[in-house]
Design a protein around this motif. Structure first.
Motif, PDB file in Angstrom:
ATOM      1  N   LYS A  34      78.233  49.182  73.339  1.00  0.00           N
ATOM      2  CA  LYS A  34      78.897  50.404  73.833  1.00  0.00           C
ATOM      3  C   LYS A  34      77.889  51.511  74.139  1.00  0.00           C
ATOM      4  O   LYS A  34      78.136  52.385  74.951  1.00  0.00           O
ATOM      5  CB  LYS A  34      79.853  50.958  72.779  1.00  0.00           C
ATOM      6  CG  LYS A  34      81.199  50.305  72.692  1.00  0.00           C
ATOM      7  CD  LYS A  34      82.069  51.121  71.735  1.00  0.00           C
ATOM      8  CE  LYS A  34      83.250  50.311  71.228  1.00  0.00           C
ATOM      9  NZ  LYS A  34      83.910  50.993  70.089  1.00  0.00           N
ATOM     10  N   LEU A  35      76.773  51.489  73.406  1.00  0.00           N
ATOM     11  CA  LEU A  35      75.778  52.547  73.568  1.00  0.00           C
ATOM     12  C   LEU A  35      74.853  52.311  74.756  1.00  0.00           C
ATOM     13  O   LEU A  35      74.014  53.141  75.079  1.00  0.00           O
ATOM     14  CB  LEU A  35      74.940  52.675  72.290  1.00  0.00           C
ATOM     15  CG  LEU A  35      75.707  53.037  71.026  1.00  0.00           C
ATOM     16  CD1 LEU A  35      74.765  53.052  69.826  1.00  0.00           C
ATOM     17  CD2 LEU A  35      76.383  54.384  71.169  1.00  0.00           C
ATOM     18  N   GLN A  36      74.983  51.155  75.378  1.00  0.00           N
ATOM     19  CA  GLN A  36      74.117  50.818  76.505  1.00  0.00           C
ATOM     20  C   GLN A  36      74.828  51.180  77.805  1.00  0.00           C
ATOM     21  O   GLN A  36      76.032  50.996  77.913  1.00  0.00           O
ATOM     22  CB  GLN A  36      73.806  49.317  76.455  1.00  0.00           C
ATOM     23  CG  GLN A  36      72.890  48.841  77.557  1.00  0.00           C
ATOM     24  CD  GLN A  36      72.357  47.455  77.260  1.00  0.00           C
ATOM     25  OE1 GLN A  36      71.553  47.272  76.345  1.00  0.00           O
ATOM     26  NE2 GLN A  36      72.804  46.471  78.020  1.00  0.00           N
ATOM     27  N   ASP A  37      74.071  51.714  78.753  1.00  0.00           N
ATOM     28  CA  ASP A  37      74.665  51.986  80.065  1.00  0.00           C
ATOM     29  C   ASP A  37      73.619  51.717  81.154  1.00  0.00           C
ATOM     30  O   ASP A  37      72.538  51.235  80.844  1.00  0.00           O
ATOM     31  CB  ASP A  37      75.204  53.426  80.131  1.00  0.00           C
ATOM     32  CG  ASP A  37      74.127  54.463  79.865  1.00  0.00           C
ATOM     33  OD1 ASP A  37      74.490  55.578  79.444  1.00  0.00           O
ATOM     34  OD2 ASP A  37      72.926  54.173  80.062  1.00  0.00           O
TER      35      ASP A  37
ATOM     36  N   PRO B  22      75.031  76.365  74.421  1.00  0.00           N
ATOM     37  CA  PRO B  22      76.475  76.396  74.185  1.00  0.00           C
ATOM     38  C   PRO B  22      77.088  75.035  73.868  1.00  0.00           C
ATOM     39  O   PRO B  22      78.023  74.951  73.101  1.00  0.00           O
ATOM     40  CB  PRO B  22      77.035  76.957  75.493  1.00  0.00           C
ATOM     41  CG  PRO B  22      75.934  77.780  76.036  1.00  0.00           C
ATOM     42  CD  PRO B  22      74.659  77.103  75.632  1.00  0.00           C
ATOM     43  N   GLU B  23      76.579  73.974  74.465  1.00  0.00           N
ATOM     44  CA  GLU B  23      77.209  72.675  74.248  1.00  0.00           C
ATOM     45  C   GLU B  23      76.450  71.751  73.316  1.00  0.00           C
ATOM     46  O   GLU B  23      77.015  70.871  72.721  1.00  0.00           O
ATOM     47  CB  GLU B  23      77.391  71.960  75.601  1.00  0.00           C
ATOM     48  CG  GLU B  23      78.443  72.584  76.491  1.00  0.00           C
ATOM     49  CD  GLU B  23      79.777  72.764  75.789  1.00  0.00           C
ATOM     50  OE1 GLU B  23      80.375  73.829  75.954  1.00  0.00           O
ATOM     51  OE2 GLU B  23      80.205  71.847  75.062  1.00  0.00           O
ATOM     52  N   LEU B  24      75.139  71.928  73.203  1.00  0.00           N
ATOM     53  CA  LEU B  24      74.331  70.934  72.516  1.00  0.00           C
ATOM     54  C   LEU B  24      74.151  71.201  71.025  1.00  0.00           C
ATOM     55  O   LEU B  24      73.705  72.255  70.618  1.00  0.00           O
ATOM     56  CB  LEU B  24      72.939  70.865  73.140  1.00  0.00           C
ATOM     57  CG  LEU B  24      72.776  70.066  74.426  1.00  0.00           C
ATOM     58  CD1 LEU B  24      71.322  70.076  74.837  1.00  0.00           C
ATOM     59  CD2 LEU B  24      73.238  68.633  74.266  1.00  0.00           C
ATOM     60  N   LEU B  25      74.468  70.205  70.239  1.00  0.00           N
ATOM     61  CA  LEU B  25      74.153  70.245  68.820  1.00  0.00           C
ATOM     62  C   LEU B  25      72.767  69.653  68.658  1.00  0.00           C
ATOM     63  O   LEU B  25      72.510  68.560  69.169  1.00  0.00           O
ATOM     64  CB  LEU B  25      75.127  69.354  68.055  1.00  0.00           C
ATOM     65  CG  LEU B  25      76.446  69.920  67.550  1.00  0.00           C
ATOM     66  CD1 LEU B  25      77.254  68.801  66.918  1.00  0.00           C
ATOM     67  CD2 LEU B  25      76.212  71.002  66.536  1.00  0.00           C
ATOM     68  N   LEU B  44      73.571  59.486  68.779  1.00  0.00           N
ATOM     69  CA  LEU B  44      73.664  60.938  68.894  1.00  0.00           C
ATOM     70  C   LEU B  44      73.473  61.397  70.339  1.00  0.00           C
ATOM     71  O   LEU B  44      74.155  62.314  70.800  1.00  0.00           O
ATOM     72  CB  LEU B  44      72.647  61.610  67.968  1.00  0.00           C
ATOM     73  CG  LEU B  44      72.959  61.485  66.470  1.00  0.00           C
ATOM     74  CD1 LEU B  44      71.782  61.923  65.614  1.00  0.00           C
ATOM     75  CD2 LEU B  44      74.197  62.311  66.106  1.00  0.00           C
ATOM     76  N   LYS B  45      72.561  60.760  71.062  1.00  0.00           N
ATOM     77  CA  LYS B  45      72.344  61.146  72.460  1.00  0.00           C
ATOM     78  C   LYS B  45      73.584  60.875  73.295  1.00  0.00           C
ATOM     79  O   LYS B  45      73.965  61.684  74.135  1.00  0.00           O
ATOM     80  CB  LYS B  45      71.137  60.411  73.046  1.00  0.00           C
ATOM     81  CG  LYS B  45      69.832  60.980  72.558  1.00  0.00           C
ATOM     82  CD  LYS B  45      68.637  60.545  73.398  1.00  0.00           C
ATOM     83  CE  LYS B  45      67.393  61.304  72.949  1.00  0.00           C
ATOM     84  NZ  LYS B  45      66.166  60.521  73.131  1.00  0.00           N
ATOM     85  N   VAL B  46      74.201  59.710  73.042  1.00  0.00           N
ATOM     86  CA  VAL B  46      75.431  59.358  73.757  1.00  0.00           C
ATOM     87  C   VAL B  46      76.540  60.364  73.440  1.00  0.00           C
ATOM     88  O   VAL B  46      77.422  60.623  74.255  1.00  0.00           O
ATOM     89  CB  VAL B  46      75.861  57.909  73.367  1.00  0.00           C
ATOM     90  CG1 VAL B  46      77.303  57.650  73.677  1.00  0.00           C
ATOM     91  CG2 VAL B  46      74.986  56.903  74.063  1.00  0.00           C
ATOM     92  N   ALA B 143      82.741  56.875  66.578  1.00  0.00           N
ATOM     93  CA  ALA B 143      83.890  57.673  66.167  1.00  0.00           C
ATOM     94  C   ALA B 143      83.521  58.638  65.037  1.00  0.00           C
ATOM     95  O   ALA B 143      84.016  59.776  64.989  1.00  0.00           O
ATOM     96  CB  ALA B 143      85.028  56.766  65.731  1.00  0.00           C
ATOM     97  N   ASP B 144      82.629  58.203  64.139  1.00  0.00           N
ATOM     98  CA  ASP B 144      82.184  59.072  63.039  1.00  0.00           C
ATOM     99  C   ASP B 144      81.466  60.287  63.584  1.00  0.00           C
ATOM    100  O   ASP B 144      81.692  61.419  63.143  1.00  0.00           O
ATOM    101  CB  ASP B 144      81.201  58.317  62.112  1.00  0.00           C
ATOM    102  CG  ASP B 144      81.853  57.187  61.365  1.00  0.00           C
ATOM    103  OD1 ASP B 144      81.181  56.164  61.125  1.00  0.00           O
ATOM    104  OD2 ASP B 144      83.046  57.327  61.017  1.00  0.00           O
ATOM    105  N   VAL B 145      80.564  60.036  64.538  1.00  0.00           N
ATOM    106  CA  VAL B 145      79.776  61.124  65.110  1.00  0.00           C
ATOM    107  C   VAL B 145      80.667  62.081  65.889  1.00  0.00           C
ATOM    108  O   VAL B 145      80.516  63.302  65.805  1.00  0.00           O
ATOM    109  CB  VAL B 145      78.642  60.580  66.014  1.00  0.00           C
ATOM    110  CG1 VAL B 145      77.929  61.706  66.732  1.00  0.00           C
ATOM    111  CG2 VAL B 145      77.650  59.799  65.180  1.00  0.00           C
ATOM    112  N   LYS B 146      81.618  61.518  66.599  1.00  0.00           N
ATOM    113  CA  LYS B 146      82.531  62.360  67.377  1.00  0.00           C
ATOM    114  C   LYS B 146      83.322  63.277  66.452  1.00  0.00           C
ATOM    115  O   LYS B 146      83.447  64.478  66.691  1.00  0.00           O
ATOM    116  CB  LYS B 146      83.473  61.471  68.199  1.00  0.00           C
ATOM    117  CG  LYS B 146      84.428  62.304  69.049  1.00  0.00           C
ATOM    118  CD  LYS B 146      85.278  61.490  70.006  1.00  0.00           C
ATOM    119  CE  LYS B 146      85.964  62.387  71.017  1.00  0.00           C
ATOM    120  NZ  LYS B 146      86.806  63.430  70.389  1.00  0.00           N
ATOM    121  N   ARG B 147      83.822  62.696  65.375  1.00  0.00           N
ATOM    122  CA  ARG B 147      84.615  63.457  64.410  1.00  0.00           C
ATOM    123  C   ARG B 147      83.766  64.590  63.814  1.00  0.00           C
ATOM    124  O   ARG B 147      84.209  65.729  63.690  1.00  0.00           O
ATOM    125  CB  ARG B 147      85.095  62.511  63.307  1.00  0.00           C
ATOM    126  CG  ARG B 147      86.015  63.127  62.299  1.00  0.00           C
ATOM    127  CD  ARG B 147      86.574  62.079  61.347  1.00  0.00           C
ATOM    128  NE  ARG B 147      85.602  61.149  60.818  1.00  0.00           N
ATOM    129  CZ  ARG B 147      84.805  61.362  59.778  1.00  0.00           C
ATOM    130  NH1 ARG B 147      84.873  62.504  59.138  1.00  0.00           N
ATOM    131  NH2 ARG B 147      83.952  60.443  59.382  1.00  0.00           N
TER     132      ARG B 147
END
Lengths: 156, 183
Positions: A34-37, B22-25, B44-46, B143-147
């Motif tokens: 999923k992390l690959q694009d 403003p957007e980047l953590l 994290l980059k994704v 999903a963890d990172v998104k949360r």
């Protein structure tokens, strides 16, 4: 030309699914994919390459620790197993991870013979996986060279 | 008589937000495993984060300038919004790193997330008691990172809104005082 791509894609899909079905890979490998694009087409290959290097290194050092029966550094072996379990878990290398679970048990009871067996098994499993994934990446490459896209594969 | 500026003309700038942009953590990730470092960096980059990865707690402290030596990076320039650290690391553990960060006046407000491959309840409790923002079981998922990101962005927004509101109150207070003094 379309059918060549379609054929290759089918081959790729079937092969990947079989790797899951045979227990070589688990869901974490799906997470990796999923992390690959398009911007990072080598991401999975790079991560697993690091993993295989890690395996080789850890197996060598654990082998040294287990070498002399009268002087086994079980703490070092335990640390190696822990690291191996962690990284195999991170890439979805299911069989390798499972051997590590048995390996840890042997370590906990300071069973040198058991450890040696597990060491041999983990060596076998990572090398087997390496070959399988190499075949998978070759298929991927063929698809790309034929102008096709790598299929998203849904594993249940 | 000088013109009294109305509160609306005061520039409530964005610099009260500690977000790198403003957007980047900006996340500092700490892990001794090269495989996990590569993985978390990409994860994290994704997730649209700026990432700095280090391979030990000691290096993390060096990066933050908390290692005792005078670091060239002044902490004001360092806008770290989140620290994610592995628990089991040789030398200093993630738990010890957590404690050092919470002891530091400069960095104690930065949320620290502990990652571990082992689901050990007393360990989790200890980390949360010490002030960890969250405890994630490895392997970490998208999903963890998104949360995490969502909850941090919400917290930032709340802080920013409070500061902005406070400034507006201060500005209108000054305005009233100046008006009364008939400057």
């Amino acid at each position: 030309m379309n059918t060549v791509v379609a054929q290759l894609q089918r081959q790729f899909q079937d092969y990947l699914v079989s790797l899951y079905q045979q227990g070589f890979l688990d869901n974490q490998f799906t997470e990796l994919r999923k992390l690959q694009d398009e911007g990072t087409p080598d991401f999975v290959a790079e991560v697993v390459s690091l993993f295989f290097d890690d395996c080789s290194k850890l197996i060598n050092s654990m082998s040294r620790s287990l070498e002399r029966p009268e002087n086994v550094d079980f703490k070092q072996v335990d640390s190696g197993v822990h690291q191996l379990k962690g990284s195999s878990s991170s890439v979805g290398a299911r069989r390798v991870k499972n051997v590590c679970i048995s390996f840890k048990e042997c370590c906990d009871v300071q069973n040198r013979e058991g450890c040696l067996r597990c060491l041999q098994q983990v060596d076998y499993e990572y090398k087997m996986l390496k070959t399988k994934l190499q075949d998978l990446f070759n298929l991927e490459q063929q698809i790309v060279q034929a102008g096709g896209a790598i299929p998203q594969v849904n594993i249940n | 008589m000088a013109e009294v500026m109305r509160p609306e003309k005061f520039d409530i700038s964005n610099d009260t937000s500690s977000l790198a942009s403003p957007e980047l953590l900006h996340v500092l990730a700490v892990d001794d495993s090269i495989v996990d470092r590569k993985f978390i960096e990409r994860l994290l980059k994704v997730s649209s984060c700026k990432v700095t990865v280090v391979d030990s707690a000691t290096r993390a402290l060096q990066y933050l300038g908390l290692d005792g030596d005078n670091s060239s990076v002044g902490f004001q320039d360092l806008k770290i919004n989140l620290i994610m650290t592995d628990y089991s690391m040789p030398g200093m553990t993630g738990y010890e790193l957590l404690k050092k960060i919470k002891e530091s006046s400069a960095f104690r407000e930065i949320p620290v997330v502990i990652m571990s491959s082992e689901n050990i309840l007393p360990r989790i409790d200890r980390c949360l008691e010490e002030g960890a923002e969250d405890f994630l079981l490895k392997p970490v998922k998208l999903a963890d990172v998104k949360r995490l990101r969502d909850s941090l962005m919400k917290a930032e927004e709340r802080v920013f809104k409070n500061i902005k509101h406070k400034r507006e109150l201060e500005a209108s207070d000054i305005y009233s005082q100046l008006k009364r003094a008939k400057i």
